[in-house]
Write a protein that holds these residues in place. Structure first.
Motif, short mmCIF file in Angstrom:
data_model
loop_
_atom_site.label_atom_id
_atom_site.label_comp_id
_atom_site.label_asym_id
_atom_site.label_seq_id
_atom_site.Cartn_x
_atom_site.Cartn_y
_atom_site.Cartn_z
N GLY A 1 -13.93 34.33 -29.65
CA GLY A 1 -15.10 33.56 -30.04
C GLY A 1 -14.90 32.81 -31.34
N ARG A 2 -14.20 33.45 -32.26
CA ARG A 2 -13.92 32.81 -33.56
C ARG A 2 -13.06 31.57 -33.38
NH1 ARG A 2 -10.24 35.53 -38.36
NH2 ARG A 2 -10.14 33.69 -39.70
N ALA A 3 -11.99 31.68 -32.56
CA ALA A 3 -11.11 30.54 -32.33
C ALA A 3 -11.89 29.39 -31.69
CB ALA A 3 -9.94 30.95 -31.44
N PHE A 4 -12.77 29.72 -30.74
CA PHE A 4 -13.58 28.70 -30.09
C PHE A 4 -14.54 28.06 -31.09
CE2 PHE A 4 -17.69 27.68 -28.11
CZ PHE A 4 -17.30 26.65 -27.27
N ARG A 5 -15.19 28.89 -31.87
CA ARG A 5 -16.19 28.40 -32.82
C ARG A 5 -15.57 27.46 -33.85
NH1 ARG A 5 -17.56 32.98 -34.44
NH2 ARG A 5 -16.56 33.00 -36.49
N ILE B 1 -19.53 34.81 -28.97
CA ILE B 1 -19.05 33.79 -29.90
C ILE B 1 -18.89 34.39 -31.30
CG2 ILE B 1 -19.57 31.56 -30.96
CD1 ILE B 1 -18.79 31.46 -28.00
N ASP B 2 -19.82 35.24 -31.67
CA ASP B 2 -19.72 35.95 -32.94
C ASP B 2 -19.25 37.38 -32.67
OD1 ASP B 2 -20.71 33.84 -34.59
OD2 ASP B 2 -22.72 34.27 -33.85
N GLY B 3 -18.25 37.83 -33.43
CA GLY B 3 -17.82 39.21 -33.29
C GLY B 3 -16.60 39.41 -32.43
#
Length: 283
Positions: free
Chosen positions: A171-175, A165-167
């Motif tokens: 993951g960024r788009a999901f977060r 989720i991080d990195g």
């Protein structure tokens, strides 16, 4: 025994009101007046030689359709690596028809696995890229884990990896819960610096995960791709919510049935106890 010629099978697809309409083997068999096995064999052969396209639907189903003919060389068609994607009103109309059909399939899905399969196949057809997949959020590990993907994606990139989720861009788009389009991901801080992917379209599915389409070419996605992808992602998210609700209702129904059976058993024991007491008192 009547022999079914390949031309007769193709004629079934040609007579459809909407070009590219997917049909099942039983539907073709009904029109031709032959056994389902015969229709399935004919459809399989036509798919093997590239005359028809086919895909799996759900756990055991399969459909076939007549793909649109390729434009002639020298036309304004845009060729993509591993793709039949091309601009133009006919192609967009076909994509909208595919999107409509995919939405109906998603709303008929009975399980998450069915939704995953339909979503990935639809993304491949509608956006026009064979490299598509769906990643599911695993809160216990804080990663997005691949649960469905196109076979051609594996051929191109190997087995899909999980994304933190991080990195990671995914993951960024999901977060953030926002779709992302990258014309060239090598200009970003990517999770895998050695990736052969260039363009990427990431479509969040609420808290479920992401639908992802990738291309080895720079600038592969246009505004129409993004619009179609976002509509598909919304339909996938709705379908996942629906099958989860169905699962909850089935679980409640099973629990009620269990309690009913348990109560019936207890009532039976009470009757037996009463009969035993009456017998002892009367002895």
């Amino acid at each position: 025994m009547t022999t079914i010629a390949p031309g007769e099978v193709l004629a079934v697809f040609e007579r459809q009101e909407r070009p590219g309409t997917p049909l099942t083997a039983p539907e073709v068999a009904e029109v031709l007046g032959c056994a389902r096995r015969t229709a399935h064999e004919k459809l399989t052969r036509l798919a093997e030689d590239g005359t028809l396209a086919t895909k799996k639907v759900g756990a055991r189903g399969r459909v076939w359709w007549r793909p649109p003919s390729r434009p002639p060389a020298g036309s304004d068609a845009r060729e993509r690596a591993g793709s039949s994607h091309r601009p133009g009103e006919d192609t967009r109309a076909q994509a909208l028809c595919e999107l409509h059909d995919a939405t109906r399939e998603l709303m008929r899905a009975e399980s998450r696995a069915d939704v995953y399969d339909v979503a990935v196949a639809a993304a491949s057809r509608i956006i026009g890229l064979r490299l598509s997949g769906l990643w599911l959020y695993r809160p216990d590990r804080e990663v997005l884990e691949p649960v469905a993907w196109t076979d051609s994606g594996v051929e191109e990139y190997g087995e899909p990896a999980s994304f933190p989720i991080d990195g990671s861009l995914v993951g960024r788009a999901f977060r953030e819960g926002e779709y992302r389009v990258y014309d060239d991901i090598t200009t970003e801080e990517v999770y895998d610096p050695e990736t052969r992917a260039r363009s990427e379209l990431i479509l969040p599915l609420g808290g479920y995960g992401v639908l992802n389409a990738t291309s080895p070419e720079v600038g592969a996605f246009d505004e129409a791709d993004v619009s179609l992808g976002r509509i598909l992602a919304a339909a996938v998210q709705t379908a996942l919510r629906r099958v989860d609700q169905l699962a909850e209702r089935r679980a409640r129904r099973r629990e009620l049935e269990r309690q009913r059976d348990e109560l019936a058993t207890l009532n039976g024991i009470n009757v037996l106890v009463e009969d035993t007491v009456d017998a002892l008192v009367g002895a």
